[in-house]
Design an enzyme around this catalytic site. Sequence first.
Site, PDB file in Angstrom:
ATOM      1  N   ARG A 120     -52.604  23.473  71.526  1.00  0.00           N
ATOM      2  CA  ARG A 120     -53.041  22.350  72.281  1.00  0.00           C
ATOM      3  C   ARG A 120     -52.798  22.535  73.870  1.00  0.00           C
ATOM      4  O   ARG A 120     -51.721  23.323  74.101  1.00  0.00           O
ATOM      5  CB  ARG A 120     -52.271  20.990  71.849  1.00  0.00           C
ATOM      6  CG  ARG A 120     -52.708  20.459  70.581  1.00  0.00           C
ATOM      7  CD  ARG A 120     -53.989  19.925  70.492  1.00  0.00           C
ATOM      8  NE  ARG A 120     -54.327  19.369  69.088  1.00  0.00           N
ATOM      9  CZ  ARG A 120     -55.312  19.832  68.365  1.00  0.00           C
ATOM     10  NH1 ARG A 120     -55.913  20.844  68.606  1.00  0.00           N
ATOM     11  NH2 ARG A 120     -55.480  19.152  67.142  1.00  0.00           N
TER      12      ARG A 120
ATOM     13  N   HIS B  63     -62.519  24.297  73.826  1.00  0.00           N
ATOM     14  CA  HIS B  63     -61.935  23.754  72.490  1.00  0.00           C
ATOM     15  C   HIS B  63     -62.810  24.156  71.246  1.00  0.00           C
ATOM     16  O   HIS B  63     -63.056  23.260  70.659  1.00  0.00           O
ATOM     17  CB  HIS B  63     -61.277  22.446  72.610  1.00  0.00           C
ATOM     18  CG  HIS B  63     -60.494  21.854  71.775  1.00  0.00           C
ATOM     19  ND1 HIS B  63     -59.317  21.030  71.753  1.00  0.00           N
ATOM     20  CD2 HIS B  63     -60.335  22.349  70.210  1.00  0.00           C
ATOM     21  CE1 HIS B  63     -58.784  20.811  70.704  1.00  0.00           C
ATOM     22  NE2 HIS B  63     -59.449  21.787  69.592  1.00  0.00           N
TER      23      HIS B  63
HETATM   24  C1  OXD Z   1     -58.250  20.606  65.069  1.00  0.00           C
HETATM   25  C2  OXD Z   1     -58.736  20.929  66.343  1.00  0.00           C
HETATM   26  O1  OXD Z   1     -57.069  20.207  64.973  1.00  0.00           O
HETATM   27  O2  OXD Z   1     -60.044  21.082  66.396  1.00  0.00           O
HETATM   28  O3  OXD Z   1     -58.733  20.795  63.962  1.00  0.00           O
HETATM   29  O4  OXD Z   1     -58.166  21.303  67.336  1.00  0.00           O
END
Ligand code: OXD
Length: 308
Positions: A223, A271
């Site tokens: 993240r 992402h």
């Molecule tokens: C998830 C993401 O947690 O796409 O699936 O980051």
Amino acid sequence: MSILYRSDAPRAAAWAHYFRKFAPDLDFRVWPDAGDLDDVEYLIAWQAPAEFIAKLPRLKVFFSSGAGVDHVDFSALPEHVPIVRMVEPGIIDGMVEYVSLGVLALHRDFFDYQAAKAAGVWNPLEVPPASSRTIGVMGMGALGRAVLERLASYGFDLRGWNRSLRVMDGVESFAGPDQLQPFLAGCDVLICLLPLTPATKGILNRELFSLLPVGAALINVGRGPHLVDADLLEALDAGQLSRAILDVTEPEPLSAEHPFWAHPRVFLTPHVASMTQPESAAPILLENVRRHQRGEPLKDVIDRSRGY
Ligand code: OXD
């Protein structure tokens, strides 16, 4: 009995198709066409906003539509409602592909050749064997272990770090804060696949970078808030780190003026490393619903106190 899907709209039809075909007894609804919310027992969603959860008095299980649950407001979900994370082959395969691509691109100097081509330079570099590179994965959960297994097939030297010890064939395992330093000391490429919790927020920082070998590379597919952006820029500019491949940022989308956009040694994707695939996720989620209906323990329930 009904199940409500309130997540990624483009893939809703595939979810609905699967449930209507294989679980006609379940009334599968797609937000915003949700009917009477009093009936909803199962919710598939990315987030759990308190004002929305309050409208679901019969909610029995919350299924996160993604692998991570850091964006879910646990306090909005009553204690008796288990929170299930998404662990499914499609999301795992996507992550394995993305990280393998990143590691191989670093290993085979693709980013250097891209720069050399732009400069019109023909400059063959050494081609060291994969076994001469040590790749370290932080976070040895379902995704981290799958990544390590695939990287093993290329012959890399592998190590993993986890909160509690996870033993894996062919991988040198390290656990807990005490073993972070020896783990980092050998990593030519460091991959972050940790869950985001108060304990891991900001873990990719100046001190951690200083414990890596000079010239190591970073791949962050965890993240954005795992990373202290200013510390990464400093480590890149000082040569402590050679490159960073980032699939996640804080915030997302990254702000237009952020230095990562223009940095020549930061490779950025929006992402997309891996995504839940309805075709492979729906059967797994349905099997979990069936377990719940039979009164059996659910799979992949998160521990609220740990945060993942
Ligand atoms: C998830 C993401 O947690 O796409 O699936 O980051």
